[in-house]
Design a protein around this motif. Structure first.
Motif, mmCIF file in Angstrom:
data_model
loop_
_atom_site.group_PDB
_atom_site.id
_atom_site.type_symbol
_atom_site.label_atom_id
_atom_site.label_comp_id
_atom_site.label_asym_id
_atom_site.label_seq_id
_atom_site.Cartn_x
_atom_site.Cartn_y
_atom_site.Cartn_z
ATOM 1 N N LYS A 9 -6.822 -13.483 -15.725
ATOM 2 C CA LYS A 9 -7.350 -14.643 -15.505
ATOM 3 C C LYS A 9 -8.843 -14.460 -14.892
ATOM 4 C CE LYS A 9 -4.370 -18.713 -15.557
ATOM 5 N NZ LYS A 9 -4.176 -19.955 -14.693
ATOM 6 N N ALA A 10 -8.711 -13.585 -14.115
ATOM 7 C CA ALA A 10 -9.944 -13.003 -13.294
ATOM 8 C C ALA A 10 -10.120 -11.491 -12.907
ATOM 9 C CB ALA A 10 -10.453 -13.948 -11.934
ATOM 10 N N VAL A 11 -11.120 -11.108 -12.770
ATOM 11 C CA VAL A 11 -11.166 -9.570 -12.306
ATOM 12 C C VAL A 11 -12.024 -9.715 -10.859
ATOM 13 C CG1 VAL A 11 -12.125 -7.261 -12.666
ATOM 14 C CG2 VAL A 11 -11.343 -8.552 -14.505
ATOM 15 N N ALA A 12 -11.193 -9.363 -10.110
ATOM 16 C CA ALA A 12 -11.631 -9.467 -8.499
ATOM 17 C C ALA A 12 -12.231 -8.076 -8.176
ATOM 18 C CB ALA A 12 -10.875 -10.176 -7.669
ATOM 19 N N VAL A 13 -13.165 -8.045 -7.266
ATOM 20 C CA VAL A 13 -13.731 -6.777 -6.241
ATOM 21 C C VAL A 13 -14.044 -7.187 -5.049
ATOM 22 C CG1 VAL A 13 -14.312 -5.589 -8.661
ATOM 23 C CG2 VAL A 13 -15.956 -6.867 -7.388
ATOM 24 N N SER A 14 -13.791 -6.299 -4.331
ATOM 25 C CA SER A 14 -14.612 -6.323 -2.795
ATOM 26 C C SER A 14 -16.024 -6.159 -3.049
ATOM 27 C CB SER A 14 -14.167 -5.328 -2.014
ATOM 28 O OG SER A 14 -14.780 -5.172 -0.813
ATOM 29 N N LYS A 40 0.638 2.907 -2.518
ATOM 30 C CA LYS A 40 1.772 2.786 -1.996
ATOM 31 C C LYS A 40 1.748 1.754 -0.682
ATOM 32 C CE LYS A 40 5.295 5.498 1.195
ATOM 33 N NZ LYS A 40 5.324 6.779 1.543
ATOM 34 N N ALA A 41 0.525 1.581 -0.239
ATOM 35 C CA ALA A 41 0.310 0.686 0.837
ATOM 36 C C ALA A 41 0.410 -0.691 0.196
ATOM 37 C CB ALA A 41 -1.035 0.956 1.497
ATOM 38 N N ALA A 42 -0.275 -0.614 -0.995
ATOM 39 C CA ALA A 42 -0.223 -2.204 -1.634
ATOM 40 C C ALA A 42 1.032 -2.558 -2.007
ATOM 41 C CB ALA A 42 -0.990 -1.964 -2.948
ATOM 42 N N LYS A 43 1.631 -1.881 -2.475
ATOM 43 C CA LYS A 43 3.370 -2.103 -2.803
ATOM 44 C C LYS A 43 4.002 -2.289 -1.716
ATOM 45 C CE LYS A 43 3.582 1.089 -6.775
ATOM 46 N NZ LYS A 43 4.144 2.357 -7.321
ATOM 47 N N VAL A 44 3.768 -2.139 -0.541
ATOM 48 C CA VAL A 44 4.634 -2.129 0.950
ATOM 49 C C VAL A 44 4.075 -3.613 1.196
ATOM 50 C CG1 VAL A 44 4.430 -1.703 3.378
ATOM 51 C CG2 VAL A 44 4.737 0.064 1.614
ATOM 52 N N LEU A 45 2.981 -3.996 0.742
ATOM 53 C CA LEU A 45 2.428 -5.439 1.143
ATOM 54 C C LEU A 45 2.585 -6.438 0.179
ATOM 55 C CD1 LEU A 45 -1.034 -4.757 2.572
ATOM 56 C CD2 LEU A 45 0.851 -5.308 3.721
ATOM 57 N N GLY A 46 3.625 -5.762 -1.246
ATOM 58 C CA GLY A 46 4.038 -6.902 -2.096
ATOM 59 C C GLY A 46 3.089 -7.014 -3.309
ATOM 60 N N MET A 47 2.224 -6.276 -3.594
ATOM 61 C CA MET A 47 1.249 -6.210 -4.546
ATOM 62 C C MET A 47 1.929 -5.600 -5.959
ATOM 63 S SD MET A 47 -2.220 -5.909 -2.969
ATOM 64 C CE MET A 47 -2.646 -6.410 -1.025
ATOM 65 N N GLN A 48 1.438 -6.030 -6.716
ATOM 66 C CA GLN A 48 1.840 -5.396 -8.190
ATOM 67 C C GLN A 48 0.745 -4.269 -8.037
ATOM 68 O OE1 GLN A 48 1.638 -7.456 -11.708
ATOM 69 N NE2 GLN A 48 2.220 -9.228 -11.076
ATOM 70 N N THR A 49 1.027 -3.004 -8.732
ATOM 71 C CA THR A 49 0.044 -1.950 -8.843
ATOM 72 C C THR A 49 -0.193 -1.515 -10.285
ATOM 73 O OG1 THR A 49 1.336 -0.218 -8.369
ATOM 74 C CG2 THR A 49 0.107 -1.095 -6.503
ATOM 75 N N GLU A 58 -2.117 -17.385 -8.050
ATOM 76 C CA GLU A 58 -1.906 -16.349 -9.111
ATOM 77 C C GLU A 58 -1.200 -15.118 -8.606
ATOM 78 O OE1 GLU A 58 -2.651 -16.729 -12.385
ATOM 79 O OE2 GLU A 58 -3.056 -18.869 -12.228
ATOM 80 N N ASP A 59 -0.431 -14.387 -9.566
ATOM 81 C CA ASP A 59 0.085 -13.255 -9.074
ATOM 82 C C ASP A 59 -1.230 -12.175 -8.998
ATOM 83 O OD1 ASP A 59 2.863 -13.731 -8.988
ATOM 84 O OD2 ASP A 59 2.809 -13.236 -11.111
ATOM 85 N N MET A 70 -2.491 -14.186 -13.812
ATOM 86 C CA MET A 70 -2.686 -12.790 -13.054
ATOM 87 C C MET A 70 -4.295 -12.656 -12.707
ATOM 88 S SD MET A 70 -3.471 -9.369 -13.383
ATOM 89 C CE MET A 70 -3.331 -9.106 -15.248
ATOM 90 N N ILE A 71 -4.512 -12.067 -11.439
ATOM 91 C CA ILE A 71 -5.797 -11.684 -10.934
ATOM 92 C C ILE A 71 -5.822 -10.236 -10.915
ATOM 93 C CG2 ILE A 71 -7.281 -11.711 -9.251
ATOM 94 C CD1 ILE A 71 -6.324 -14.494 -8.323
ATOM 95 N N LEU A 72 -6.638 -9.372 -11.661
ATOM 96 C CA LEU A 72 -6.786 -8.056 -11.315
ATOM 97 C C LEU A 72 -7.823 -7.686 -10.309
ATOM 98 C CD1 LEU A 72 -5.993 -5.219 -12.443
ATOM 99 C CD2 LEU A 72 -8.054 -5.547 -14.181
ATOM 100 N N PHE A 73 -7.327 -7.171 -9.000
ATOM 101 C CA PHE A 73 -8.189 -6.710 -8.206
ATOM 102 C C PHE A 73 -8.505 -5.090 -8.392
ATOM 103 C CE2 PHE A 73 -9.719 -4.667 -4.294
ATOM 104 C CZ PHE A 73 -10.386 -5.775 -3.773
ATOM 105 N N CYS A 74 -9.883 -4.716 -8.518
ATOM 106 C CA CYS A 74 -10.191 -3.264 -8.951
ATOM 107 C C CYS A 74 -10.537 -2.814 -7.663
ATOM 108 C CB CYS A 74 -11.091 -3.363 -10.073
ATOM 109 S SG CYS A 74 -10.262 -3.738 -11.828
ATOM 110 N N ASP A 75 -10.046 -1.809 -7.177
ATOM 111 C CA ASP A 75 -10.880 -1.066 -6.252
ATOM 112 C C ASP A 75 -11.940 -0.337 -7.046
ATOM 113 O OD1 ASP A 75 -9.711 1.303 -7.264
ATOM 114 O OD2 ASP A 75 -9.405 2.197 -5.253
#
Length: 141
Positions: A31-36, A130-139, A117-118, A1-6
Motif C-alpha cells: 500500500k505504501a513504501v516507507a523509508v527513514s 534478526k532484530a526486526a524479527k524479534v520486534l515482531g516484524m515480517q522481513t 497495516e502490517d 501491507m507497508i514495505l519499509f526499506c532500509d
C-alpha cells in the motif's frame, strides 16, 4: 501491507543487484513504501562510492540519482525524531547494531506501532533482520 526499506533495499529499487526482483515484487503489492529520512543521505553516499570505485558507472549513477530525486516525494518518510534516536540507542545496545542501522530499525518500529497495516521490513543485513524479527516484524531479506 507497508514495505519499509532500509537503504540496502531502497537501492535495489534503482540498481539491479541480487534480490532486486524481490524488493520490486514486494513494493508492487505494498500500500505504501516507507523509508527513514536518513535513507536519502545513505543512498547518495552509496551511489557516490559506486562512482569512486568505478568511474565508468558515473552516467548510470547520475540517472539513478535523478530517478530517486523524482520518486522521493512518493515515499512515506519517517522523520528522525528524538524519540527515534533514543530508541535507536537502545536497539544499538540490545541488538549490537551500528548507529544508522539502529535508527532504521527504530523508524520502522515507530511506523509499525502507528500503522493499522502490517509492516514488512526490507533490508539485507542478517543482524538487522534478526532484530526486526524479534520486534515482531515480517522481513524480506
Amino acid at each position: 501491507m507497508i514495505l519499509f526499506c532500509d537503504t540496502s533495499a531502497l537501492i535495489k529499487l534503482y540498481v539491479l543487484e541480487a534480490f532486486s526482483a524481490e524488493v520490486h515484487a514486494r513494493a508492487a503489492i505494498a500500500k505504501a513504501v516507507a523509508v527513514s529520512r536518513i535513507a536519502w543521505a545513505e543512498a547518495m553516499a552509496a551511489l557516490a562510492r559506486r562512482v569512486r570505485e568505478n568511474s565508468v558507472d558515473a552516467e548510470a549513477v547520475e540517472a539513478v540519482r535523478a530517478k530517486l530525486r523524482d520518486d522521493w516525494p512518493m515515499f512515506a518518510i519517517v522523520e528522525v525524531t528524538q524519540t527515534i534516536v533514543e530508541q535507536a540507542g537502545e536497539y544499538a545496545d540490545t541488538f549490537a547494531l551500528r548507529g544508522y542501522d539502529s535508527v532504521q530499525l527504530a523508524a520502522a518500529r515507530q511506523l509499525q506501532e502507528a500503522a493499522s497495516e502490517d509492516l514488512c521490513f526490507a533490508c539485507f543485513d542478517a543482524r538487522l533482520n534478526k532484530a526486526a524479527k524479534v520486534l515482531g516484524m515480517q522481513t524480506l531479506g
